[in-house]
Write an enzyme that holds these catalytic residues in place. Sequence first.
Site, PDB file in Angstrom:
ATOM      1  CG  ASP A  74      -0.450  -0.575   2.445  1.00  0.00           C
ATOM      2  OD1 ASP A  74       0.712  -1.005   2.470  1.00  0.00           O
ATOM      3  OD2 ASP A  74      -1.197  -0.601   3.436  1.00  0.00           O
ATOM      4  CD  GLU A 133      -3.303   4.338   7.032  1.00  0.00           C
ATOM      5  OE1 GLU A 133      -4.282   4.293   7.806  1.00  0.00           O
ATOM      6  OE2 GLU A 133      -2.231   3.771   7.286  1.00  0.00           O
ATOM      7  CG  HIS A 160       0.444  -3.286   8.686  1.00  0.00           C
ATOM      8  ND1 HIS A 160       1.177  -2.437   9.503  1.00  0.00           N
ATOM      9  CD2 HIS A 160      -0.621  -2.566   8.259  1.00  0.00           C
ATOM     10  CE1 HIS A 160       0.565  -1.265   9.567  1.00  0.00           C
ATOM     11  NE2 HIS A 160      -0.524  -1.315   8.814  1.00  0.00           N
TER      12      HIS A 160
END
Length: 383
Positions: A74, A133, A160
């Site tokens: 991401d 987000e 993550h």
Amino acid sequence: MVWTTEELIRVRRALHAMPELALQEYETHRYLLNEISQLNQDWLTIRTVPEVPTAILVRLQGTHPTRTIGYRADMDALPIEEATGLPFSSRHAGVMHACGHDIHMTVGLGILAYFAEQQPKDNLIFFFQPAEEADFGGKHVYDLGVFSGEWRPDEFYGLHDNPQLPTGQIATRPGTLFAGTTEIHVTFTGKGGHAAFPQDSNDAIVAGAAFVSQVQTVVSRNVDPVQGGVVTLGTFQAGTAGNIIAETAHLDGTIRAFTQTNLVNMQQRVRTIAEAIGTMYGVQVDLELIQGGYMPVENDATLAQLMIDYFQADPTVAFADIAPAMTGEDFGFLLQQFPGVMFWLGVGDPDHPLHHAKMSPNEGALAAGVDAMVGFLNYRMEQ
């Protein structure tokens, strides 16, 4: 060949200095495309998505493919003013990579750089995803039909970063790793008036306060204590003066649960409570519950165990079991569509949690993450 630690740090620091909010990652998009364009292109295909213009996909053709494996990183940052004092701090006021997506992108690029030189056996797809987000970018891209045909992965992986874990440590588990989340936005509209004559008004603050109190029962009385859940209200805005009865009250919050079933049940309880308060206090209720792509991150049991067995057998990898967390992640939506695994990568900054203005990941995690995932993917492709 795998990028050197110095190359990984160079890329990470460049990305850290250019944080951008969801669906605004244009500078990041250009930087990533430039880095990808300098790799060996012999078996690479680069794809962009006009409807989501900051998204990037890269497909690597395998030598003898039996499957297509996806890897997601991401891209977006948070509306936080950086306070690390680092020489490569954010150049964009009020925006920071406080969740470590600069780490995610760099590790993804490092893995891609390796397989651009060492052609994989299976097909690989790298997805550099905007808007994790906010605005669930993974769902947007999926809903456009991008992951179809030769771009459809048979399984998907992603990481993550975790500042609470030691640098380079990897942790995951079969089943749920992160919770699913739902945003709460509610406005109570009553009738304002003079504080001395409450009988002539419908006080929105009283209604809002009752809502705050009553939603505390959602978890304590509607969720199996063993399974757990969260309902948190983080904002309450109402009123203009101490002697004026407020006409409106607006509250924002979040619902979190480890299963989609529990999450849906909790959403319904919050809705029922809001509607009942509207009736009780004679106020209008405008309730919005937004889940979007923030589904529970549910690791495929078979693939997760395969990854765990590999990492536990590799003496170069520091692996740890870990409990599920109430963290939200829109990778959960993709894992509802494709089997796969998300894992934690420790970045060793225990004093500064995710979303902290001083969070500063240890860059030693970059090479550890790349090496571990390159090793696992090569192992997976032999299965």
